[in-house]
Design a protein around this motif. Sequence first.
Motif, PDB file in Angstrom:
ATOM      1  N   PRO A   1     -49.279 -47.269  -4.151  1.00 54.65           N
ATOM      2  CA  PRO A   1     -47.906 -46.732  -4.257  1.00 54.65           C
ATOM      3  C   PRO A   1     -46.889 -47.779  -3.823  1.00 54.65           C
ATOM      4  N   PRO A   2     -45.690 -47.714  -4.364  1.00 49.90           N
ATOM      5  CA  PRO A   2     -44.647 -48.648  -3.931  1.00 49.90           C
ATOM      6  C   PRO A   2     -44.180 -48.327  -2.518  1.00 49.90           C
ATOM      7  N   VAL A   3     -43.584 -49.298  -1.869  1.00 50.24           N
ATOM      8  CA  VAL A   3     -43.053 -49.098  -0.521  1.00 50.24           C
ATOM      9  C   VAL A   3     -41.885 -48.119  -0.610  1.00 50.24           C
ATOM     10  N   PRO A   4     -41.912 -46.986   0.151  1.00 47.55           N
ATOM     11  CA  PRO A   4     -40.838 -45.990   0.045  1.00 47.55           C
ATOM     12  C   PRO A   4     -39.518 -46.532   0.590  1.00 47.55           C
ATOM     13  N   GLN A   5     -38.450 -46.140  -0.068  1.00 49.33           N
ATOM     14  CA  GLN A   5     -37.113 -46.548   0.354  1.00 49.33           C
ATOM     15  C   GLN A   5     -36.477 -45.415   1.170  1.00 49.33           C
ATOM     16  N   VAL A   6     -35.932 -45.764   2.313  1.00 54.20           N
ATOM     17  CA  VAL A   6     -35.295 -44.785   3.185  1.00 54.20           C
ATOM     18  C   VAL A   6     -33.912 -45.294   3.585  1.00 54.20           C
ATOM     19  N   TYR A   7     -33.037 -44.334   3.905  1.00 53.90           N
ATOM     20  CA  TYR A   7     -31.692 -44.683   4.358  1.00 53.90           C
ATOM     21  C   TYR A   7     -31.648 -44.587   5.885  1.00 53.90           C
ATOM     22  N   VAL A   8     -31.171 -45.620   6.511  1.00 50.64           N
ATOM     23  CA  VAL A   8     -31.198 -45.705   7.971  1.00 50.64           C
ATOM     24  C   VAL A   8     -29.787 -45.957   8.502  1.00 50.64           C
ATOM     25  N   THR A   9     -29.591 -45.571   9.758  1.00 47.46           N
ATOM     26  CA  THR A   9     -28.352 -45.870  10.475  1.00 47.46           C
ATOM     27  C   THR A   9     -28.700 -46.583  11.764  1.00 47.46           C
ATOM     28  N   THR A  10     -27.852 -47.491  12.166  1.00 44.44           N
ATOM     29  CA  THR A  10     -28.078 -48.251  13.392  1.00 44.44           C
ATOM     30  C   THR A  10     -27.434 -47.530  14.565  1.00 44.44           C
ATOM     31  N   VAL A  11     -28.212 -47.346  15.620  1.00 47.46           N
ATOM     32  CA  VAL A  11     -27.744 -46.618  16.792  1.00 47.46           C
ATOM     33  C   VAL A  11     -26.686 -47.432  17.523  1.00 47.46           C
ATOM     34  N   THR A  12     -25.552 -46.794  17.824  1.00 49.15           N
ATOM     35  CA  THR A  12     -24.481 -47.418  18.608  1.00 49.15           C
ATOM     36  C   THR A  12     -24.045 -46.439  19.696  1.00 49.15           C
ATOM     37  N   THR A  13     -23.389 -46.961  20.715  1.00 50.82           N
ATOM     38  CA  THR A  13     -22.839 -46.116  21.778  1.00 50.82           C
ATOM     39  C   THR A  13     -21.321 -46.093  21.663  1.00 50.82           C
ATOM     40  N   ARG A  14     -20.733 -44.991  22.070  1.00 45.46           N
ATOM     41  CA  ARG A  14     -19.280 -44.854  22.025  1.00 45.46           C
ATOM     42  C   ARG A  14     -18.829 -43.821  23.048  1.00 45.46           C
ATOM     43  N   THR A  15     -17.534 -43.762  23.252  1.00 47.98           N
ATOM     44  CA  THR A  15     -16.945 -42.779  24.159  1.00 47.98           C
ATOM     45  C   THR A  15     -16.411 -41.610  23.340  1.00 47.98           C
ATOM     46  N   ILE A  16     -16.824 -40.408  23.712  1.00 52.59           N
ATOM     47  CA  ILE A  16     -16.428 -39.210  22.974  1.00 52.59           C
ATOM     48  C   ILE A  16     -15.870 -38.185  23.954  1.00 52.59           C
TER      49      ILE A  16
END
Length: 399
Positions: free
Chosen positions: A42-57
């Motif tokens: 099977p081909p390598v599956p493609q996934v959508y990712v987000t990079t973890v960041t910190t912020r003030t909320i």
Amino acid sequence: MYQTLRQSIMQIGCTITGIRTGALLIAFLAGCSMQSSTDSQPPVPQVYVTTVTTRTIVEEPEFIGQTESFRPVEIRSQVNGIIKKIFFTEGRNIKKGDKLYLIDPIPFNAVYKNSRALVTQARARLDQANKDLARVQPLLKQKAVSKKEVDDAMVEVRSARAALEAAQNVMIKAKFDLDNTLITAPVEGRINRSQFYEGRLVEAQTNLLTTIDQLDPMYVNVNIPESYLLRLRRELSEHKLERPESIFQLSGVMTFSDGSIYPEEGLLDFEDIVIRPETGMLLGRFVFSNPAGKNAPGEAHLYPGQFVKVRIKGYSRTGAILIPQRAVQQQPSGSFVYVINEGKAELRPVQASAWQGNEWLIESGLQAGEQVVVEGIHRIHPGVQVDPVPYQKEESQTS
């Protein structure tokens, strides 16, 4: 003999040809097998990712509250008597000083007039005693009267003065009772229905006649769980949360049971010092402006006894980690996400505490800089090689 030799040579040739054909067939089948094996990966599956960041909320906890009138005043009579007249209309707005009840004043007026007469009598006695003392004192020097007569005159003056003071006190009490036969409103607000009507006997300071509720401003009492208070103290000490220097700078946004939001914010003006043992809650009180409470009945925005929600504003969380809600999955042991580690999917348990819009607030389990799978989770499992693609919030990705 020649014929036999020829047949043998032909058989050997056929055998050699068969061996070559078999070898070619085996090689062909092996090539097909290798090609089939290569094509089935099977081909390598493609996934959508987000990079973890910190912020003030902003941190805005929400609690259940109940409205309470600013000044609930009980109206009671200061004297015993019969209700002669009721001046107000039940359920209407009244002003401070408006007439409410009249207790039959006739007996109290008689007592007051009698006390005034006693005061006049006592004052006349004192005047006479002073004159008698003034008369005998010069005669003592002339030895025309005895020392005892002068002493008796001084005693009479003191006695008459005491009698006057007693009579004046009785008159003050009689005047107080007479004045309190007319009961007036001590505050401005909305008056409730009357519990007693004309002709009823009421006892002083015992029978509750009615109540007046001051509706502007309005209190909202909020019960805060002890568990939240402990967490709040811990996070403030760990500098995960920040708040104003004074807690009485915290504001509140009120939401009604139908989901509508009250247009004005309230301010925290009281926090209890004792956690109620029967509920494990600490009482906090917000004060909200309610100018419509002065309008005609039915037009007030807030009524005493309403159950509402109060969202507290003023806290902020530093170093917060937020990821899209769809990235967080559930299993019997709790919440988890998929993290990309060296190009492979890694299952990571996390502690997701609260929603912030369409994102989860992650308390533990993730670090800044890590990549979390947002879409395409159904294509992967722990340890599988993946092709990560940056997740765009504005675009609708196909999972």
